[in-house]
Design a protein around this motif. Structure first.
Motif, short mmCIF file in Angstrom:
data_model
loop_
_atom_site.label_atom_id
_atom_site.label_comp_id
_atom_site.label_asym_id
_atom_site.label_seq_id
_atom_site.Cartn_x
_atom_site.Cartn_y
_atom_site.Cartn_z
N PHE A 86 -72.70 -28.72 -33.90
CA PHE A 86 -74.01 -28.10 -34.32
C PHE A 86 -74.40 -29.85 -34.21
N ASP A 87 -74.12 -30.69 -34.23
CA ASP A 87 -75.31 -32.41 -33.89
C ASP A 87 -74.62 -32.81 -32.77
N VAL A 88 -74.60 -31.81 -31.99
CA VAL A 88 -74.09 -32.21 -30.41
C VAL A 88 -75.82 -31.94 -29.92
N PRO A 89 -77.28 -32.91 -29.50
CA PRO A 89 -78.38 -32.64 -28.93
C PRO A 89 -78.02 -31.01 -28.00
N VAL A 90 -79.09 -30.44 -27.94
CA VAL A 90 -79.44 -29.11 -27.04
C VAL A 90 -80.88 -29.34 -26.41
N VAL A 91 -80.71 -28.97 -24.69
CA VAL A 91 -81.92 -28.95 -24.71
C VAL A 91 -81.40 -27.38 -23.55
N VAL A 92 -82.66 -26.66 -24.07
CA VAL A 92 -82.70 -25.22 -23.13
C VAL A 92 -83.21 -25.46 -21.78
N GLU A 133 -88.81 -17.90 -29.77
CA GLU A 133 -89.01 -16.19 -30.42
C GLU A 133 -87.59 -15.74 -31.06
N TRP A 134 -86.50 -15.42 -29.70
CA TRP A 134 -86.16 -15.29 -29.36
C TRP A 134 -84.62 -15.22 -30.77
N ILE A 135 -84.76 -17.00 -30.33
CA ILE A 135 -83.76 -17.49 -31.50
C ILE A 135 -83.76 -17.65 -32.55
N ALA A 136 -85.01 -17.38 -33.27
CA ALA A 136 -86.00 -17.27 -35.10
C ALA A 136 -85.49 -15.48 -34.75
N ALA A 137 -85.05 -14.89 -34.01
CA ALA A 137 -85.06 -13.60 -34.44
C ALA A 137 -83.72 -13.23 -33.94
N GLY A 138 -82.37 -14.43 -34.16
CA GLY A 138 -81.23 -13.87 -34.68
C GLY A 138 -80.30 -13.69 -32.82
N GLU A 139 -80.93 -14.12 -31.73
CA GLU A 139 -80.81 -13.53 -30.98
C GLU A 139 -79.71 -14.82 -30.31
N SER A 140 -79.68 -15.96 -31.11
CA SER A 140 -78.07 -16.83 -30.31
C SER A 140 -78.08 -17.73 -32.06
N PRO A 141 -77.15 -16.62 -32.21
CA PRO A 141 -77.03 -17.89 -33.62
C PRO A 141 -76.55 -18.76 -33.58
N GLU A 142 -75.91 -19.56 -32.86
CA GLU A 142 -76.08 -21.10 -32.51
C GLU A 142 -76.00 -21.81 -32.15
N LEU A 143 -77.63 -21.11 -31.55
CA LEU A 143 -78.76 -23.19 -31.35
C LEU A 143 -79.63 -22.39 -32.26
N ALA A 144 -79.80 -21.14 -33.47
CA ALA A 144 -80.19 -21.39 -34.32
C ALA A 144 -79.79 -22.69 -35.49
N ARG A 145 -78.32 -22.83 -35.47
CA ARG A 145 -78.21 -23.38 -36.19
C ARG A 145 -78.01 -25.20 -36.31
N ALA A 146 -78.11 -25.09 -34.74
CA ALA A 146 -78.07 -26.03 -33.79
C ALA A 146 -78.73 -27.55 -34.64
N GLU A 168 -84.47 -28.83 -28.44
CA GLU A 168 -85.68 -29.22 -27.05
C GLU A 168 -85.54 -28.39 -26.09
N TYR A 169 -86.90 -28.29 -25.75
CA TYR A 169 -86.67 -26.66 -24.70
C TYR A 169 -87.62 -27.63 -23.33
N VAL A 170 -87.20 -27.18 -22.54
CA VAL A 170 -88.32 -27.68 -21.21
C VAL A 170 -88.94 -26.74 -20.17
N ASP A 171 -89.77 -26.52 -20.16
CA ASP A 171 -90.44 -25.42 -19.38
C ASP A 171 -89.42 -25.60 -17.81
N LEU A 172 -88.96 -24.47 -16.69
CA LEU A 172 -89.56 -24.63 -15.56
C LEU A 172 -89.71 -23.34 -14.71
N ASP A 173 -90.68 -23.81 -13.98
CA ASP A 173 -91.22 -22.33 -13.87
C ASP A 173 -90.76 -22.01 -12.27
N SER A 174 -89.73 -20.72 -12.47
CA SER A 174 -88.59 -20.45 -11.38
C SER A 174 -88.15 -19.09 -11.46
N GLY A 175 -86.81 -19.13 -11.43
CA GLY A 175 -86.51 -17.62 -11.05
C GLY A 175 -85.39 -18.67 -12.22
#
Length: 227
Positions: A164-170, A182-195, A199-206
């Motif tokens: 949980f101390d390893v930095p994550v880029v979504v 929103e998904w993480i806050a709603a409990g859909e990714s318990p692992e990332l909720a505890r990280a 940080e989050y990066v937008d990439l407009d693609s499929g």
């Protein structure tokens, strides 16, 4: 920095062919991984076999690498952080979220003759595949490797809370950073909720930006490595 590249279901290391030269030009050492049962000719591989290959690549890196997991392989990247929390500099997750302890790695698709073949584009119509033209779809289908049942049905085991101390880029391709939060806050990714560091990066693609936006994806990953 070494950047270990793990593609998602049905893909081998060649999925990163257009990303690798871009990362090299940006001063990094990309290492695309072809995992057991994922393009190496074996059909009896397990999730443990694939994790062992990823961990071996982490151990072989001359310095702490950035471990990149795409789609389902987000779980493999996170498993590597769990196995080597002191040796992974950062994890980047492209279009996916890590499974929790005790869950199957990828049990979303039907098994046929001991493997999960590419199911066609039906499950991916819409935002996932909107930017793939017919030629790109044909290349994907031609290169797709059935996923061994031992990988798809393998059980994720997470044991070291230092992950949980390893930095994550979504990296958010077919969805937005706001949706991911929103998904993480709603409990859909318990692992990332505890990280601790996400940080989050937008990439407009499929769902497959390594195919449709390789240069932009390389820049995102290079920035993650620098940061």
């Amino acid at each position: 920095m070494d950047i270990l590249l793990i593609a998602g279901l049905w893909l081998d290391g060649s999925a990163w062919d257009e990303v690798v030269p871009e990362l090299t030009a940006l001063g990094h050492r990309p290492v695309p991984l072809t995992l057991p049962g994922q393009g190496d000719g074996t059909t009896s591989a397990t999730l443990d076999d694939q994790l062992a290959a990823v961990v071996a690549a982490v151990d072989a890196a001359p310095e702490k690498p950035l471990v990149v997991g795409h789609s389902a392989a987000s779980s493999l990247a996170w498993l590597a952080a769990d196995a080597r929390p002191g040796k992974v500099a950062k994890v980047a997750l492209i279009g996916g979220f890590p499974a929790t302890d005790g869950r199957a790695y990828a049990d979303h698709f039907a098994i046929e003759d001991g493997a999960v073949p590419f199911p066609g584009w039906g499950p991916f119509e819409g935002a996932d595949s909107a930017d793939l033209d017919q030629e790109a779809r044909h290349r994907f289908e031609s290169a797709a490797v059935p996923v061994p049942e031992g990988v798809a049905r393998g059980v994720v085991r997470l044991t070291d809370e230092r992950r949980f101390d390893v930095p994550v880029v979504v990296v958010c391709p077919e969805f937005t950073p706001d949706q991911a939060k929103e998904w993480i806050a709603a409990g859909e990714s318990p692992e990332l909720a505890r990280a601790t560091h996400v940080e989050y990066v937008d990439l407009d693609s499929g769902h497959w930006p390594m195919t449709t936006r390789p240069r932009d994806l390389a820049r995102v990953l290079a920035q993650a490595a620098r940061a």
